[in-house]
Design a protein around this motif. Sequence first.
Motif: not given
Length: 66
Positions: A9-10, A15-17, A25-27, A35-36
């Motif tokens: 999900x955005x 930021x994505x979950x 994870x979180x991106x 990206x991290x």
Amino acid sequence: MGITYRRSWRIFPGVRLNINRRSWSITFGGRRGPHYTISSTGRRTASMNLPGGFGYRHTTRRNRED
């Protein structure tokens, strides 16, 4: 063949979950450029897509203290 589950999900722009069967994870960052990712399992990945199908990825794992 095993059953897989993966959802993403955005939350905010950039930021994505991400949730799968074993962890979440979180991106931070977009598809293009750096990206991290921080995972609930302790994995941290910094990556960057480069033109021409090239890319860079560096992964570290956190030592868990039991």
